[in-house]
Design an enzyme around this catalytic site. Sequence first.
Site, PDB file in Angstrom:
ATOM      1  N   ASP A  19       0.834  -1.211   0.000  1.00 34.17           N
ATOM      2  CA  ASP A  19       0.000   0.000   0.000  1.00 34.17           C
ATOM      3  C   ASP A  19       0.867   1.260   0.000  1.00 34.17           C
ATOM      4  O   ASP A  19       1.966   1.267   0.551  1.00 34.17           O
ATOM      5  CB  ASP A  19      -0.900  -0.021   1.238  1.00 34.17           C
ATOM      6  CG  ASP A  19      -2.087   0.920   1.096  1.00 34.17           C
ATOM      7  OD1 ASP A  19      -2.307   1.448  -0.013  1.00 34.17           O
ATOM      8  OD2 ASP A  19      -2.787   1.137   2.095  1.00 34.17           O
ATOM      9  N   GLY A  20       0.346   2.307  -0.614  1.00 32.62           N
ATOM     10  CA  GLY A  20       1.014   3.610  -0.556  1.00 32.62           C
ATOM     11  C   GLY A  20       1.577   4.092  -1.881  1.00 32.62           C
ATOM     12  O   GLY A  20       2.240   5.128  -1.930  1.00 32.62           O
ATOM     13  N   HIS A  36       2.481   3.154  -8.964  1.00 35.28           N
ATOM     14  CA  HIS A  36       2.337   1.715  -9.203  1.00 35.28           C
ATOM     15  C   HIS A  36       3.556   1.185  -9.972  1.00 35.28           C
ATOM     16  O   HIS A  36       4.021   0.082  -9.726  1.00 35.28           O
ATOM     17  CB  HIS A  36       1.051   1.427  -9.979  1.00 35.28           C
ATOM     18  CG  HIS A  36      -0.199   1.790  -9.217  1.00 35.28           C
ATOM     19  ND1 HIS A  36      -0.406   1.420  -7.909  1.00 35.28           N
ATOM     20  CD2 HIS A  36      -1.316   2.489  -9.579  1.00 35.28           C
ATOM     21  CE1 HIS A  36      -1.586   1.867  -7.493  1.00 35.28           C
ATOM     22  NE2 HIS A  36      -2.154   2.533  -8.491  1.00 35.28           N
ATOM     23  N   LEU A 130      11.687 -19.814  -4.656  1.00 35.78           N
ATOM     24  CA  LEU A 130      10.657 -19.012  -3.983  1.00 35.78           C
ATOM     25  C   LEU A 130       9.377 -19.123  -4.801  1.00 35.78           C
ATOM     26  O   LEU A 130       9.415 -19.021  -6.028  1.00 35.78           O
ATOM     27  CB  LEU A 130      11.082 -17.536  -3.942  1.00 35.78           C
ATOM     28  CG  LEU A 130      10.010 -16.578  -3.419  1.00 35.78           C
ATOM     29  CD1 LEU A 130      10.091 -16.446  -1.908  1.00 35.78           C
ATOM     30  CD2 LEU A 130      10.130 -15.190  -4.046  1.00 35.78           C
ATOM     31  N   ARG A 183       1.894  -4.924   6.107  1.00 33.43           N
ATOM     32  CA  ARG A 183       1.154  -3.927   5.319  1.00 33.43           C
ATOM     33  C   ARG A 183       1.929  -2.634   5.372  1.00 33.43           C
ATOM     34  O   ARG A 183       2.226  -2.119   6.456  1.00 33.43           O
ATOM     35  CB  ARG A 183      -0.266  -3.712   5.847  1.00 33.43           C
ATOM     36  CG  ARG A 183      -1.017  -2.714   4.961  1.00 33.43           C
ATOM     37  CD  ARG A 183      -2.446  -2.477   5.361  1.00 33.43           C
ATOM     38  NE  ARG A 183      -3.073  -1.616   4.366  1.00 33.43           N
ATOM     39  CZ  ARG A 183      -4.276  -1.780   3.859  1.00 33.43           C
ATOM     40  NH1 ARG A 183      -5.028  -2.767   4.275  1.00 33.43           N
ATOM     41  NH2 ARG A 183      -4.758  -0.955   2.956  1.00 33.43           N
ATOM     42  N   GLU A 202       1.533 -13.451  12.269  1.00 31.20           N
ATOM     43  CA  GLU A 202       2.003 -12.260  12.987  1.00 31.20           C
ATOM     44  C   GLU A 202       1.914 -11.049  12.051  1.00 31.20           C
ATOM     45  O   GLU A 202       2.312 -11.126  10.890  1.00 31.20           O
ATOM     46  CB  GLU A 202       3.462 -12.452  13.435  1.00 31.20           C
ATOM     47  CG  GLU A 202       3.649 -13.594  14.405  1.00 31.20           C
ATOM     48  CD  GLU A 202       2.895 -13.399  15.719  1.00 31.20           C
ATOM     49  OE1 GLU A 202       2.711 -12.244  16.138  1.00 31.20           O
ATOM     50  OE2 GLU A 202       2.487 -14.420  16.321  1.00 31.20           O
TER      51      GLU A 202
HETATM   52  C1  FPP Z   1      -2.021   0.060  -3.287  1.00 22.80           C
HETATM   53  O1  FPP Z   1      -1.571   1.392  -3.291  1.00 22.80           O
HETATM   54  C2  FPP Z   1      -1.466  -0.648  -4.418  1.00 22.80           C
HETATM   55  C3  FPP Z   1      -2.200  -1.270  -5.387  1.00 22.80           C
HETATM   56  C4  FPP Z   1      -3.665  -1.303  -5.403  1.00 22.80           C
HETATM   57  C5  FPP Z   1      -1.544  -1.921  -6.523  1.00 22.80           C
HETATM   58  C6  FPP Z   1      -0.291  -2.674  -6.199  1.00 22.80           C
HETATM   59  C7  FPP Z   1       0.252  -3.228  -7.467  1.00 22.80           C
HETATM   60  C8  FPP Z   1       1.548  -3.257  -7.800  1.00 22.80           C
HETATM   61  C9  FPP Z   1       2.636  -2.796  -6.920  1.00 22.80           C
HETATM   62  C10 FPP Z   1       1.920  -3.835  -9.137  1.00 22.80           C
HETATM   63  C11 FPP Z   1       2.077  -5.321  -9.010  1.00 22.80           C
HETATM   64  C12 FPP Z   1       2.578  -5.859 -10.282  1.00 22.80           C
HETATM   65  C13 FPP Z   1       2.764  -7.171 -10.548  1.00 22.80           C
HETATM   66  C14 FPP Z   1       3.376  -7.554 -11.817  1.00 22.80           C
HETATM   67  C15 FPP Z   1       2.376  -8.210  -9.607  1.00 22.80           C
HETATM   68  P1  FPP Z   1      -2.635   2.564  -3.377  1.00 22.80           P
HETATM   69  O2  FPP Z   1      -2.883   2.870  -4.808  1.00 22.80           O
HETATM   70  O3  FPP Z   1      -3.863   2.188  -2.616  1.00 22.80           O
HETATM   71  O4  FPP Z   1      -1.859   3.728  -2.676  1.00 22.80           O
HETATM   72  P2  FPP Z   1      -2.489   4.892  -1.777  1.00 22.80           P
HETATM   73  O5  FPP Z   1      -3.089   4.230  -0.567  1.00 22.80           O
HETATM   74  O6  FPP Z   1      -1.309   5.728  -1.435  1.00 22.80           O
HETATM   75  O7  FPP Z   1      -3.491   5.612  -2.617  1.00 22.80           O
END
Ligand code: FPP
Length: 245
Positions: A19-20, A36, A130, A183, A202
Amino acid sequence: MVSENGKAVVPRHVAIVMDGNGRWAKKRFLPRFFGHKQGVDALVRVVQACIDREIEYLTVFAFSSENWKRPSDEVSGLMGLVLAAVSRYLARMGDMGVRIRIVGDRDAVSDKLRNAWNEAEAATAHNSKLTLNVAFNYGGRWDIVQAAKAAIKAGVPAEELSEARLGEFMAMSYAPDPDLFIRTGGEVRISNFMLWQVAYTEFVFSDCLWPEFGEAQLDAAIEAFRERDRRFGGVKEAAPALAGA
Ligand code: FPP
């Protein structure tokens, strides 16, 4: 990996809510998409860090069943980003010994993305360093419902349905439950991730925004995990017998 006193030195299975990304981009006056994009690079770093620490399973929440509610350009941006990431990193993941598995409802994603997932799984099926579970169009409640449906379809009679039996139908039945749940991004909630599997996991919540997460933050989370006293609902040592009893 287990130490001499039987305590896990590193978790076998780490689950992460990444997240973030949006806030990381906003802080830099960039569109959320860039967050992203950086998030993908952070994921590649963390995969390598997990391999280096002999963690066996890493499960990441890449797109939740609820993320469809986001603006359509963000949703399509994420889909495109994942497609691009598969073509960019698949060979590298293979070289690193990573087995990729996708968990989630594949019915709602495009044929193109479904084919890319199938290709990524097939190309890495023989790897064993992994296992990277990518939760995509996934929700913990979805998983429980799909497992129940699959058990019914398989003809399991109600009286035979136990936690272990239903567990066989869960999307990640091939993996142990996560030992450590991380998280990032400062929020303190599960957001419908792996509800069935985190019964005795945990939890570590980090203020770090996902694009900035790396080895140091992973090590801090593992250190916090090591300090936990895992009792799985039991007690640490048998209670002393009552005098005269
Ligand atoms: C949450 O941050 C993140 C997501 C919803 C997307 C996470 C996806 C990736 C990191 C790409 C993964 C790629 C592959 C190939 C597996 P947010 O958008 O909710 O951030 P915010 O809370 O700051 O708005």
